[in-house]
Scaffold this motif. Sequence first.
Motif, PDB file in Angstrom:
ATOM      1  N   GLU A   1       0.640  -1.311   0.257  1.00 34.89           N
ATOM      2  CA  GLU A   1      -0.394   0.078  -0.096  1.00 34.89           C
ATOM      3  C   GLU A   1       1.025   1.029  -0.654  1.00 34.89           C
ATOM      4  O   GLU A   1       0.245   2.025  -0.820  1.00 34.89           O
ATOM      5  N   GLU A   2       1.638   1.198   0.831  1.00 33.14           N
ATOM      6  CA  GLU A   2       2.737   2.216   0.478  1.00 33.14           C
ATOM      7  C   GLU A   2       3.551   2.308  -0.321  1.00 33.14           C
ATOM      8  O   GLU A   2       3.855   3.970  -0.823  1.00 33.14           O
ATOM      9  N   ALA A   3       3.944   1.652  -1.205  1.00 31.53           N
ATOM     10  CA  ALA A   3       4.929   1.508  -1.756  1.00 31.53           C
ATOM     11  C   ALA A   3       3.663   2.094  -3.622  1.00 31.53           C
ATOM     12  O   ALA A   3       3.825   3.224  -4.039  1.00 31.53           O
ATOM     13  N   ARG A   4       2.237   1.963  -3.550  1.00 35.45           N
ATOM     14  CA  ARG A   4       1.239   2.438  -4.048  1.00 35.45           C
ATOM     15  C   ARG A   4       1.256   3.788  -3.725  1.00 35.45           C
ATOM     16  O   ARG A   4       1.254   4.560  -4.978  1.00 35.45           O
ATOM     17  N   ALA A   5       1.136   4.216  -3.092  1.00 35.48           N
ATOM     18  CA  ALA A   5       1.371   5.888  -2.625  1.00 35.48           C
ATOM     19  C   ALA A   5       2.836   6.864  -3.173  1.00 35.48           C
ATOM     20  O   ALA A   5       2.569   7.888  -3.440  1.00 35.48           O
ATOM     21  N   PHE A   6       2.989   6.148  -3.094  1.00 42.01           N
ATOM     22  CA  PHE A   6       4.465   6.450  -2.528  1.00 42.01           C
ATOM     23  C   PHE A   6       4.756   6.904  -4.759  1.00 42.01           C
ATOM     24  O   PHE A   6       5.406   7.473  -5.119  1.00 42.01           O
ATOM     25  N   LEU A   7       4.134   5.558  -5.324  1.00 36.59           N
ATOM     26  CA  LEU A   7       4.423   5.740  -6.731  1.00 36.59           C
ATOM     27  C   LEU A   7       3.777   6.605  -7.140  1.00 36.59           C
ATOM     28  O   LEU A   7       3.953   7.256  -8.542  1.00 36.59           O
ATOM     29  N   ALA A   8       2.102   7.230  -6.984  1.00 33.64           N
ATOM     30  CA  ALA A   8       1.041   8.372  -6.712  1.00 33.64           C
ATOM     31  C   ALA A   8       2.301   9.300  -6.967  1.00 33.64           C
ATOM     32  O   ALA A   8       1.469  10.505  -7.506  1.00 33.64           O
ATOM     33  N   ALA A   9       2.831   9.337  -5.257  1.00 32.21           N
ATOM     34  CA  ALA A   9       3.433  10.902  -5.750  1.00 32.21           C
ATOM     35  C   ALA A   9       3.947  11.261  -6.764  1.00 32.21           C
ATOM     36  O   ALA A   9       4.746  12.328  -6.680  1.00 32.21           O
ATOM     37  N   THR A  10       5.215  10.453  -7.371  1.00 29.16           N
ATOM     38  CA  THR A  10       6.008  10.635  -8.370  1.00 29.16           C
ATOM     39  C   THR A  10       5.478  10.823  -9.491  1.00 29.16           C
ATOM     40  O   THR A  10       6.241  11.473 -10.569  1.00 29.16           O
ATOM     41  N   ASN A  11       4.208  11.133  -9.997  1.00 29.01           N
ATOM     42  CA  ASN A  11       3.315  11.140 -10.905  1.00 29.01           C
ATOM     43  C   ASN A  11       3.924  13.200 -11.557  1.00 29.01           C
ATOM     44  O   ASN A  11       3.619  13.973 -10.933  1.00 29.01           O
ATOM     45  N   GLY A  12       4.196  13.029 -12.269  1.00 23.93           N
ATOM     46  CA  GLY A  12       4.659  14.407 -12.655  1.00 23.93           C
ATOM     47  C   GLY A  12       6.531  15.108 -12.097  1.00 23.93           C
ATOM     48  O   GLY A  12       6.833  16.080 -13.223  1.00 23.93           O
ATOM     49  N   HIS A  13       7.102  14.458 -11.898  1.00 23.71           N
ATOM     50  CA  HIS A  13       7.805  14.122 -11.476  1.00 23.71           C
ATOM     51  C   HIS A  13       9.228  14.610 -12.372  1.00 23.71           C
ATOM     52  O   HIS A  13       8.981  13.086 -12.938  1.00 23.71           O
ATOM     53  N   ARG A  14      10.182  15.022 -12.290  1.00 18.25           N
ATOM     54  CA  ARG A  14      10.872  14.857 -13.958  1.00 18.25           C
ATOM     55  C   ARG A  14      11.582  13.918 -13.628  1.00 18.25           C
ATOM     56  O   ARG A  14      12.525  13.157 -14.442  1.00 18.25           O
ATOM     57  N   LEU A  15      11.605  13.049 -12.484  1.00 14.02           N
ATOM     58  CA  LEU A  15      12.265  11.617 -12.046  1.00 14.02           C
ATOM     59  C   LEU A  15      12.021  10.585 -11.476  1.00 14.02           C
ATOM     60  O   LEU A  15      12.293   9.867 -11.261  1.00 14.02           O
ATOM     61  N   SER A  16      10.807  10.962 -12.102  1.00 14.07           N
ATOM     62  CA  SER A  16       8.984   9.292 -11.690  1.00 14.07           C
ATOM     63  C   SER A  16       9.990   8.747 -12.947  1.00 14.07           C
ATOM     64  O   SER A  16       9.731   7.161 -12.378  1.00 14.07           O
ATOM     65  N   ALA A  17      10.759   8.414 -13.536  1.00 17.22           N
ATOM     66  CA  ALA A  17      11.108   7.190 -14.024  1.00 17.22           C
ATOM     67  C   ALA A  17      12.213   7.227 -13.313  1.00 17.22           C
ATOM     68  O   ALA A  17      12.119   5.358 -13.099  1.00 17.22           O
TER      69      ALA A  17
END
Length: 442
Positions: free
Chosen positions: A222-238
């Motif tokens: 659950e925390e991993a999914r929340a972290f991936l959601a927070a990376t959306n739009g970040h220039r280093l999300s990949a």
Amino acid sequence: MTTPQGTPASRRSRANGDGTIYQRQDGRWEAAGYVLAAGDTRKRIRVYGTTRKEALAKFTDKIATSNRGVPVPSAQGSLGAYLTYWLENVAVHYLRENTHTRYPACANQYLIPGLGKKKLAKLTAKDVRSWLNDLRTVCQCCARGTDASRNPQAQTSRRPRCCAIGKCCHKRLSPLTLAYVHSMLKSALEHAVREEEIPRNVARNVRMGTPRPLRFEPLTAEEARAFLAATNGHRLSALFELALRTGLRKGELLGLRWEDLDLAGGSASIRRTLQRTNSSGLVALPTKTQSSERRIALPTECLRSLEQHRDRQRQDREAAGAGWKASGYVFTRPDGNPIKGATLTRHFNTLLRRATLRRIRFHDLRHSAATLLLEQGVELVVIKELLGHAHIGVTATVYAHVRLRLQRDAINLLGNALRNSNETATRPDDGDEPPLWAAPVR
């Protein structure tokens, strides 16, 4: 001339090659003779004793060692002098720069103050064991006087404490630090053995035990999914998605080049790691171990995010114009220069706060990937290859807590199979539960 039968044994002539033994004017007994030395040569040595029997016993032991092919030690200096020689002339050529930077600090803080005055040729396992016990039990602030040397008048936040104010903090070295110091001493003495300075490595005879691995708190699903959601739009999300889905190390992620990626085939080749050194700044170095140089499969989500990241980097290159630095790295700053590890950590902490998650290290993303894979029933050998561990025992030791939970689930499943048939018959069968042989481990 033959020796008469009635002559005492202490006065009989010794055979040729047996050396000589006599009593000195100061009352001590001295035995001298030739033994094997370094370079397949012979060297004359002398031993002393308070009695003839003691001197003869010491000399006999030297002769027996020589007959086994072990050369007599040639080192006459102290351990501290040899450590200085080893660090400046030997270790600098085969150690990584960061490791070689830590070794002198380790020698100056622990090895030289504790064992530096000991003669290299006379160092024993007992000396090493006593020194390690002192490091384990003595407060390091008091031993080195670090707190007493601070200036109380200086306008700094680090004021005198511990031994300087008469209230010891009882600071002890961690088991990992003790193992690191012991390992450095073994490496130095091992080279002395290869150079035939000493006959054996006494540090290897001192058992330290295996220190327990550091405890870590990986992200839950659950925390991993929340972290991936927070990376959306970040220039280093990949980058963050790649770290969480593949378990790559920070240096391996920053050292990735576009030539290492096969987006059409869905794979990546890990060939280097980007590290910061004191002399050269950011520099590409070989991977941590030979097993760390590997080829891994990329998830579909990572392939999609890497394609988007490549388009974004193309836009950055057009915006930078002549100021663009063509470094070839996948993850760069807006001007094309490689990213520092500290900068990546700051971005990571910002994303954790955005996702309202607890504070963890960036390396815990690697632990999170391995833990989640284990909980999904992935074989340990597959995870070992993905993480690039040198031995599967490393993977099994670090993630033993996860394997224990999986074992408990398997044992509970076996308990269901061994349950009394009458109990099984009384349970209502609604037709929704799968048969026992088809039940998953989780």
